[in-house]
Design an enzyme around this catalytic site. Structure first.
Site, PDB file in Angstrom:
ATOM      1  CE  LYS A   1      17.584 -25.208   5.301  1.00  0.00           C
ATOM      2  NZ  LYS A   1      16.307 -25.946   5.366  1.00  0.00           N
TER       3      LYS A   1
ATOM      4  CB  SER B   1      23.242 -25.745  10.683  1.00  0.00           C
ATOM      5  OG  SER B   1      22.622 -24.726  11.451  1.00  0.00           O
TER       6      SER B   1
END
Length: 406
Positions: free
Chosen positions: A54, A304
């Site tokens: 992110k 992720s």
């Protein structure tokens, strides 16, 4: 027509991120390679700065603000990973950050976001609730809203993951990644389809929060009436307009996995891969393990994120063990007489079951006089071992109820 992000924007984002983020490692996975009979690699975004990919999109978005916009501060909404990415990026770029997070956001993610210098407000039960609060804050204060996925700069930043994958594994044939709002898979698809259109890009959603399949079927973003999953990082009730446009045009397939599938994937990654990954970060691996998608090797699955609450990890490990048949919760009815419990435990020991805990219950109104109910947690060596143990107990006259994982 919604204008899609292009390869040039992702390349420019990579230049902007140079020296800020790390090029995360690509590691082979022997268990997955053996299961799929082909090479499987894991892209370790869980070891990225702030614990997930992110920060890539957040930094690019904030870096491209004007000095006057940065003076107004930024605001974001997130279950945790985007929050930390925004907080870190804001600190690096000299602006203030306010982050709205759901009331139930994992405490380590809240603490980490504060640790990076952001002010945290806990609002609502879902990321969608927090998004509304963050947008209202931006309207009231003039702070710049940093969307977690639905902005070209964010998508461009996330797409830099794909540039690294294509360099680290030039022979790749399939890329699999978890999908929430769709920013990561959109960025990956832009880069891959521009540079290697032969590579398949597959998105994976948690079945309990899968907004993309009905949206793709409807031809437009559709809001889920309700959603719930252990994978809080991809629990998004509606795709973004921009990410929907990218996914519908560029992503080859979007599949779903259950929370059981995710639990098993987390357990495998921890036990066999020595990788600490959060539920959302394991969605791609879950799809491969569960056979939810047909893939051509070599395959790269993106891990992720790694920001998992230790308490959730304990529950997920137990859930994963139960889903794999290695942890049994059973209730046994038997006669309430001296030596009965010792006989029961002796039989379990004879079949090499390891009793973790025992609870005696005599007050259940469904029990007959002279009966006792014994609740046990038992570690086993797998589904076949569990089945043999249960059969042995029933064969010895015990009434056995098996609790389902959950």
């Amino acid at each position: 027509m919604t204008e899609l992000v292009g390869l040039a924007e992702i390349t420019a984002a990579r230049e902007l991120l140079a020296g800020v983020i790390r090029a995360t490692p690509l590691e082979p996975s022997r268990p997955l390679s053996a299961a799929l009979d082909g090479e499987v690699w894991l892209k370790g975004e869980h070891v990225q700065r702030a614990g997930s990919y992110k920060v890539r999109g957040a930094y690019v978005r904030i870096a491209r603000l004007s000095a006057q916009e940065r003076d107004r501060g930024v605001v974001a909404a997130s279950a945790g990973n985007h929050a930390q990415g925004v907080a870190l990026a804001a600190g690096l770029l000299g602006t203030t950050a306010t982050v709205f997070m759901p009331v139930g956001a994992p405490l380590p993610k809240v603490a980490a976001t504060k640790g990076y210098g952001a002010r945290v407000e806990l609002v609502g039960n879902t990321v969608d609730d927090s998004l509304v609060a963050a947008e209202d804050f931006a309207t009231r204060t003039g702070a710049i809203f940093i969307h977690p996925f639905d902005h070209p700069d964010v998508i461009a930043g996330q797409g830099t993951v794909a540039l690294e994958i294509l360099e680290q594994c030039p022979e790749v044939r399939t890329i699999v990644a978890g999908v929430g709002g769709g920013g990561l898979i959109s960025g990956i698809a832009v880069a891959v389809k521009a540079l290697r259109p032969d590579v398949r890009v597959i998105g994976v959603q948690a079945a309990g929060a899968a907004a993309f399949p009905p949206s793709l079927l409807a031809g437009e973003p559709v809001r889920l009436p309700a959603f719930a999953t252990i994978a809080d990082g991809i629990a998004v009730g509606r795709p973004g307009e921009l990410t929907f446009a990218h996914v519908s045009k560029l992503v080859d397939e979007v599949v779903t996995v259950s929370d059981d599938d995710i639990s098993r994937a987390l357990l495998m990654l921890l036990e066999r891969g020595k990788q600490v990954v959060e539920p959302a970060g394991a969605a791609g691996v879950a799809a491969l393990l569960a056979g939810a998608v047909q893939v051509e090797a070599p395959v790269v699955a993106v891990l992720s994120g790694g920001n998992i609450d230790p308490l959730l990890m304990l529950r997920v490990i137990e859930h994963g063990l139960a889903s794999a048949g290695r942890f049994l919760r059973i209730t046994v009815r038997c006669a309430d007489r001296p030596g009965q419990l010792a006989s029961l435990l002796g039989l379990i020991g004879e079949y090499r079951g390891n009793v973790v805990d025992v609870v005696h219950q005599r007050q259940n109104p469904h029990l007959r006089l002279g009966e006792v109910e014994v609740a046990l947690s038992v570690e086993t060596r797998g589904s076949e071992h569990s089945d043999r143990l249960i059969s042995a107990l029933r064969g010895s006259g015990y009434q056995v109820d098996v609790a389902q994982p959950g």
